[in-house]
Design a protein around this motif. Structure first.
Motif, PDB file in Angstrom:
ATOM      1  N   ILE A  16       0.812  -1.219   0.000  1.00 39.86           N
ATOM      2  CA  ILE A  16       0.000   0.000   0.000  1.00 39.86           C
ATOM      3  C   ILE A  16       0.844   1.268   0.000  1.00 39.86           C
ATOM      4  O   ILE A  16       0.484   2.257  -0.635  1.00 39.86           O
ATOM      5  CB  ILE A  16      -0.993  -0.009   1.188  1.00 39.86           C
ATOM      6  N   ASP A  17       1.976   1.255   0.673  1.00 36.92           N
ATOM      7  CA  ASP A  17       2.808   2.462   0.726  1.00 36.92           C
ATOM      8  C   ASP A  17       3.486   2.767  -0.607  1.00 36.92           C
ATOM      9  O   ASP A  17       4.099   3.821  -0.758  1.00 36.92           O
ATOM     10  CB  ASP A  17       3.821   2.388   1.863  1.00 36.92           C
ATOM     11  N   THR A  18       3.373   1.870  -1.606  1.00 42.72           N
ATOM     12  CA  THR A  18       3.950   2.138  -2.927  1.00 42.72           C
ATOM     13  C   THR A  18       2.928   2.701  -3.909  1.00 42.72           C
ATOM     14  O   THR A  18       3.284   3.048  -5.035  1.00 42.72           O
ATOM     15  CB  THR A  18       4.564   0.857  -3.550  1.00 42.72           C
ATOM     16  N   VAL A  19       1.666   2.815  -3.500  1.00 43.25           N
ATOM     17  CA  VAL A  19       0.609   3.300  -4.395  1.00 43.25           C
ATOM     18  C   VAL A  19       0.840   4.774  -4.704  1.00 43.25           C
ATOM     19  O   VAL A  19       0.942   5.607  -3.801  1.00 43.25           O
ATOM     20  CB  VAL A  19      -0.788   3.091  -3.764  1.00 43.25           C
ATOM     21  N   ARG A  20       0.946   5.084  -5.998  1.00 39.24           N
ATOM     22  CA  ARG A  20       1.167   6.459  -6.457  1.00 39.24           C
ATOM     23  C   ARG A  20       0.224   6.787  -7.599  1.00 39.24           C
ATOM     24  O   ARG A  20       0.015   5.980  -8.490  1.00 39.24           O
ATOM     25  CB  ARG A  20       2.601   6.657  -6.964  1.00 39.24           C
TER      26      ARG A  20
END
Length: 150
Positions: A27-31
């Motif tokens: 989730i922390d890589t969603v851009r």
């Protein structure tokens, strides 16, 4: 809705989809990305980067009405079902990226047809011509599931 507001909403919908579908996305890589690239870039837990193109299946007439207008009207609201046109348009697109692209068709109450009808409509379209996509997903009001995969 401004392009920035649309981007915020797409990221919100995508994260909700990942949670409901149980996808192994970091989730922390969603851009958020902007045209001509697909809407979202992220990474699966295994390290594979992927793009997602999002498309809302919605009737423009219904989308333009807010809740108050809808409640104040005494006549029936008949909506055209634009889902087939929306999906076909996405399947014809091409993206200047070297990573896989997946398509997420989602529905948020602005389309009269039930989820089961949307699945029955989308599946034969992508089987016939999947366009640039390696997977196609549907995220409805009651389910999130893969429709097609390479």
């Amino acid at each position: 809705m401004s392009e920035q507001d649309k981007g915020v909403e797409e990221v919100r919908v995508f994260k909700e989809f990942v949670r409901v579908a149980g996808l192994p996305i970091e989730i922390d890589t969603v851009r958020k990305c902007y045209p001509p690239k697909p809407d979202i870039r992220c990474r699966y837990h295994g390290g594979e980067w992927v793009y997602f193109e999002l498309t809302e299946l919605c009737d423009e007439n219904l989308a333009q009405l807010d809740g108050r207008t809808l409640l104040q009207r005494s006549d029936r609201l008949w909506v055209a079902d634009p889902a087939e046109r929306i999906v076909r348009k996405k399947l014809r697109k091409h993206y200047p990226v070297s990573r896989p692209v997946e398509l997420l068709c989602y529905k948020r109450g602005r389309l009269a047809a039930p989820d089961s009808e949307m699945l029955a409509l989308i599946r034969p379209l992508v089987v016939q011509y999947p366009g640039p996509f390696t997977r196609v997903w549907f995220f409805g009001e009651r389910l999130a599931q893969m429709v097609w995969s390479v």
